[in-house]
Design an enzyme around this catalytic site. Sequence first.
Site, short mmCIF file in Angstrom:
data_model
loop_
_atom_site.label_atom_id
_atom_site.label_comp_id
_atom_site.label_asym_id
_atom_site.label_seq_id
_atom_site.Cartn_x
_atom_site.Cartn_y
_atom_site.Cartn_z
CG ASP A 37 -0.20 0.08 2.52
OD1 ASP A 37 1.02 -0.07 2.50
OD2 ASP A 37 -0.85 0.29 3.56
CG HIS A 240 21.65 0.39 -19.50
ND1 HIS A 240 20.64 -0.15 -20.26
CD2 HIS A 240 21.96 1.58 -20.09
CE1 HIS A 240 20.36 0.67 -21.27
NE2 HIS A 240 21.15 1.72 -21.19
CG ASP A 257 24.22 8.62 -18.66
OD1 ASP A 257 23.43 9.58 -18.58
OD2 ASP A 257 24.17 7.78 -19.58
CG ASP A 268 20.67 11.57 -21.17
OD1 ASP A 268 21.59 11.24 -20.40
OD2 ASP A 268 20.21 10.83 -22.05
CG HIS A 347 25.97 3.41 -27.06
ND1 HIS A 347 26.13 4.68 -27.57
CD2 HIS A 347 26.93 3.28 -26.09
CE1 HIS A 347 27.11 5.28 -26.95
NE2 HIS A 347 27.63 4.46 -26.05
CG HIS A 351 18.28 9.23 -26.57
ND1 HIS A 351 17.73 10.17 -25.72
CD2 HIS A 351 19.41 8.79 -25.95
CE1 HIS A 351 18.48 10.26 -24.63
NE2 HIS A 351 19.51 9.45 -24.74
CG HIS A 358 15.65 6.86 -24.13
ND1 HIS A 358 15.95 5.57 -23.77
CD2 HIS A 358 16.80 7.56 -23.93
CE1 HIS A 358 17.22 5.50 -23.37
NE2 HIS A 358 17.75 6.70 -23.46
CD GLU A 381 23.60 8.90 -25.25
OE1 GLU A 381 24.10 8.28 -24.30
OE2 GLU A 381 22.39 9.12 -25.33
CE1 TYR A 385 30.72 3.43 -22.56
CE2 TYR A 385 30.38 2.91 -24.88
CZ TYR A 385 30.12 3.69 -23.79
OH TYR A 385 29.25 4.75 -23.91
NE ARG A 403 26.94 7.23 -21.92
CZ ARG A 403 27.06 6.14 -21.19
NH1 ARG A 403 27.70 5.09 -21.68
NH2 ARG A 403 26.55 6.08 -19.99
CD GLU A 405 23.68 11.48 -22.85
OE1 GLU A 405 24.02 10.97 -21.76
OE2 GLU A 405 22.66 11.16 -23.46
MN LIG Z 1 21.27 9.58 -23.27
#
Ligand SMILES: [Mn+2]
Length: 440
Positions: A37, A240, A257, A268, A347, A351, A358, A381, A385, A403, A405
């Site tokens: 709840d 991720h 990130d 982002d 990747h 986006h 996204h 971005e 890696y 990365r 971005e």
């Molecule tokens: Mn992104």
Amino acid sequence: MLGKEVFARRREKLKNILKEGDAILLVGHPAAIRNNDNHHLFRQESSLYYFTGCKEENTVMLFRPGMTPEYTLFLRPKDAIAELWDGYRHGVEGAKRDLLADEAYEVSMLGKMLLPLLKDSNRLYYQLGLDPKMDSDVLAALERVRAAKGRTGLGILPLYDATEITGEARIIKDEEEIDLMRKSGQIAAEAHKEAMRFTEVGKTEKQIQGVLSFKFLNAGADDYAYHPIVGTGNNATVLHYRDNDKLCKDGDLLLIDAGCEYDFYASDITRTFPVNGKFTAAQTKLYQAVLKAQLETIEIIKPGTLFSEVQEKAIESLSASLKELEILEESVEEIISQKLYRKYYPHNIGHWIGLDVHDRGKYLIQQESRPLEEGMMLTIEPGLYIPEGDMDAPAEYRGMGIRIEDDILVTKDGYENLTKDVPKEIPEIEALMAEKSFLA
Ligand SMILES: [Mn+2]
């Protein structure tokens, strides 16, 4: 907070996109419940918010261009006890007054009212799967619409995916959205800068996440735009990674990130920098390769550039660097044509971004990549890696994930970088890291 006239203008967009006889029915996500709840923060589904401005759960919008009523809302009734526990409700009258609905009903009337409201429509746009309970109510109503047509032989109202319509409406940002996106980007940029000042050997990834949280909320953001990634060393090669629970070690890079949500709008940003504040020679080489790809890619953004050209620019740049750094030994042509770069750059370049991190919107129009237009917003971005266990890569690069971005608005003759306030040139990063954080 946006005024009700902003949402009215957005509904006008639907009239240009939809055809006569079309109807669009938008529902939200059910409220989040965990531990039986314990309600979690409810956040309205982005398209429903975009066209209504209504933040309440259990809201349904029906829009029928040119018909009367044109704009109908279904929502929870006023209820003094429920409002005492959970807060204000617009109710049926408030929906007309505050949200400018032509007509409004309690949401419990949905099944009954869809029959008269849809019986003259030719087709219906609806997104299945957001709320299974709503799906079954809507499908049952459509069956009643079919039955009401009697022995005409006409079938069920044809159903089309609403996300195509909502995506096209949302892909070009209006002035109000651009302002909110700028603000969201600035807040996130300041948070990343503070994280750079704060980071040092011995801090944990979680502590750095805490700095981001403080800076987001203290600056007026509502939440994270998504669960932030704060990954040191090899963790940064996990695309991720979300545990954020390791110790920052001397000699490692840190990848952050993270973006916030400000009045429903997402930012982002990704930055990568050394835990101890000084890039090593190997870190510099790999970092400069990613930075070069990012700068070159951003530079071609303007109306008319195809999304695929943006993608190809990054691939060309990163592939040349993979060869130059001797991470891959094949020719640059082979690295590109055989897609060998995907081992280290798995990747896409970015986006759409807006209400959703996204964001909705097509990347292809009839199988062809779409040209950028003024008012679109996208992330850029690129990344490289090199997992620590990759024995094919030169040893000096193993265990590095990099990365960079930013969030880019397409303008009339180029672009505006909404998140440029966070440094990404090495001397600027090192200078900022040498400053002391007020949170340290
Ligand atoms: Mn992104």
